[in-house]
Write an enzyme that holds these catalytic residues in place. Structure first.
Site, PDB file in Angstrom:
ATOM      1  N   ASP A  19     -12.390  -1.708  -0.170  1.00 37.96           N
ATOM      2  CA  ASP A  19     -11.283  -1.409   0.736  1.00 37.96           C
ATOM      3  C   ASP A  19     -11.332  -2.430   1.859  1.00 37.96           C
ATOM      4  O   ASP A  19     -12.374  -2.608   2.501  1.00 37.96           O
ATOM      5  CB  ASP A  19     -11.423   0.004   1.315  1.00 37.96           C
ATOM      6  N   ASP A  49      -2.634   8.588  -6.931  1.00 38.22           N
ATOM      7  CA  ASP A  49      -3.537   9.477  -6.203  1.00 38.22           C
ATOM      8  C   ASP A  49      -3.090  10.900  -6.526  1.00 38.22           C
ATOM      9  O   ASP A  49      -1.960  11.279  -6.199  1.00 38.22           O
ATOM     10  CB  ASP A  49      -3.443   9.230  -4.691  1.00 38.22           C
TER      11      ASP A  49
END
Lengths: 253, 214
Positions: free
Chosen positions: A11, A130
């Site tokens: 990330d 997600d």
């Protein structure tokens, strides 16, 4: 024989590696290019960079990070986060990404998948989903914005639709499992993987070696992804691959 | 000097960087004139994306003829992924009847037909068995079992089995690499295959360096 892939995810915020626990608390820790090289050396099969920079100002940095990584790591690199248009995707591929992952932008405009896939090929269009388990316990809802926004989409149906539109791979993250270290959501992974013809990367929840084998065996995942587990050195990519090999799952050595 | 064809549809950086990493000098070319003036000993045709765009671009620039002439003169050539598929007569890829290739080698490019447990695209690391042990392209590589990175939904079916340089198994054997004289092509991506892939580029650069330009 085709190996199952082990994929570290980095990330990246404003050019620096972070990993949000449950997507909320961020810990700054490191240069993405150095991290990528370390994973390359550990035998990572691919890398994923997720740009979580909120402002468009910071996004330019990502192109530099991707370009420097692609020049030093001769392995497949997927980049996601903030890619909204075919032009955004093209720019990221030109910077050196092999694949791009799209999420919210594809939900807002599913034709983006088709346009990008027609232009660049299905092989480089990854749909990121997600998903959170619904109260009924056996279906999953698509969420955006790190799990804050609920959509009207069923995760399995959305995956099927995206593949029909031209997605070449699904990066599937369980928002329930993510950050728990309690294991992947195997029923979710299996439901999606069995519904689509393209490879599914399982993400969210990896905490120990057995979890990786479990989501491949029972979740039918083509690849496994983890971020903080690798980033903080709890496990190395090579430990995961050795474990998978020990239980009979083909991996690349 | 190795020339790398830029057909405007894909990122070349990983290919040029891989060649530079093995010590080759690289020149990116977009036209036949640039290729001719480059003094290149070797020519690389990379490709990702849609085959029809790749072939259309080669035809529009005139590089299609350059590639044909280059290969027929047995000058060192390396096609990668679409750069391999483009060499054949015809591909099933694309709408209504598929896509005509450059027709340099007889054969077709077909979509994988596999049982449902085999995900398409064939994506990831798979092992290759080289069927021409003496090929200079496999110098320093194991005959059977080296892993390379693949990502494709279509694969080449050469009419002449002798063209096959390497095979791969994905629910059935398919052609992973071809070779004839100094012309080579791989379905896999050597520039994404870490050290083993760099070895392919090193071998190709060595083959190219052995050729006098004149």
């Amino acid at each position: 024989m085709l190996s199952r892939r082990v994929i570290p995810c980095l990330d990246v915020h404003a050019g620096r590696v972070v990993k949000g626990i449950k997507f909320l608390e961020l810990r700054d820790a490191g240069d993405p290019v150095e991290s990528a090289k370390a994973y390359d050396a550990q035998g990572a099969d691919e890398l994923v960079f997720l740009d979580i920079t909120a402002s468009s100002d910071g996004r330019g940095i990502m192109h530099d990070v991707v370009a420097r990584t692609a020049e030093q790591c001769f392995m497949p690199l997927t980049v996601g986060g903030g890619l909204r248009t075919v032009a955004d995707i093209e720019a990221m591929l030109k910077s050196g990404a092999d694949k791009v992952s799209i999420n919210t932008a594809a939900i807002k405009d599913p034709q983006l998948i088709r346009s990008a896939s027609d232009r660049f090929g299905a092989q480089c269009i990854v749909l990121a989903i997600d998903a959170k388990r619904e109260p009924d316990g056996h279906s999953w809802r698509v969420y955006t914005h790190g799990g804050r926004n609920r959509t009207e989409l069923d995760a399995v149906k959305w995956a099927e639709e995206a593949v029909r539109l031209g997605a070449g791979e699904i990066l599937l993250t369980s928002m329930d499992a993510d950050g728990t270290l309690a294991g992947f959501d195997c029923p979710l992974t299996r439901a999606v993987s069995d519904a689509v013809s393209v490879p599914v990367i399982a993400s969210g929840g990896a905490g120990k070696l057995d979890h990786f084998a479990e989501v491949i065996h029972t979740g039918h995942a083509s690849a496994v992804l983890a971020a903080s587990l690798f980033h903080f050195g709890t496990l190395t990519v090579s430990q995961v691959k050795n474990h998978l090999a020990s239980v009979g799952i083909p991996v690349r050595h | 000097m190795i020339a790398v064809i830029d057909n405007g549809i894909c990122n070349l950086r990983s290919v040029t960087k891989a060649l530079e990493a093995v010590g080759a000098q690289v020149r990116v070319v977009q036209t036949p004139v640039e290729l001719a003036s480059s003094g290149a000993q070797g020519l690389v045709l990379p490709g990702v994306g849609a085959l029809r765009d790749c072939v259309a671009s080669l035809r529009a620039t005139g590089l299609a003829e350059s590639v044909r002439d280059w290969i027929s003169a047995d000058r060192p050539f390396l096609g990668v992924c679409l750069g391999m598929q483009a060499l054949f007569d015809h591909s099933e890829e694309g709408a209504a009847g598929g896509t005509a290739g450059l027709g340099i080698f007889p054969g077709r490019v077909v979509r994988f037909q596999r049982a449902s447990e085999y995900k398409i695209p064939h994506m990831g690391w798979n092992t290759v068995r080289f069927t021409h042990p003496e090929s200079p392209l496999r110098d320093g590589l194991d005959l059977d079992g080296e892993s390379f990175y693949f990502v494709h939904s279509f694969h080449c079916v050469p009419a002449d089995p002798a063209l096959v340089l390497g095979e791969c198994d994905y629910g059935g054997v398919f052609t992973a690499a071809i070779g004839r004289g100094r012309c080579f092509a791989t379905q896999f991506h050597p520039e994404k295959s870490q050290s083993k892939g760099l070895r392919i580029y090193r071998n190709f650069a060595t083959i190219a360096a052995s050729v006098k330009v004149g």
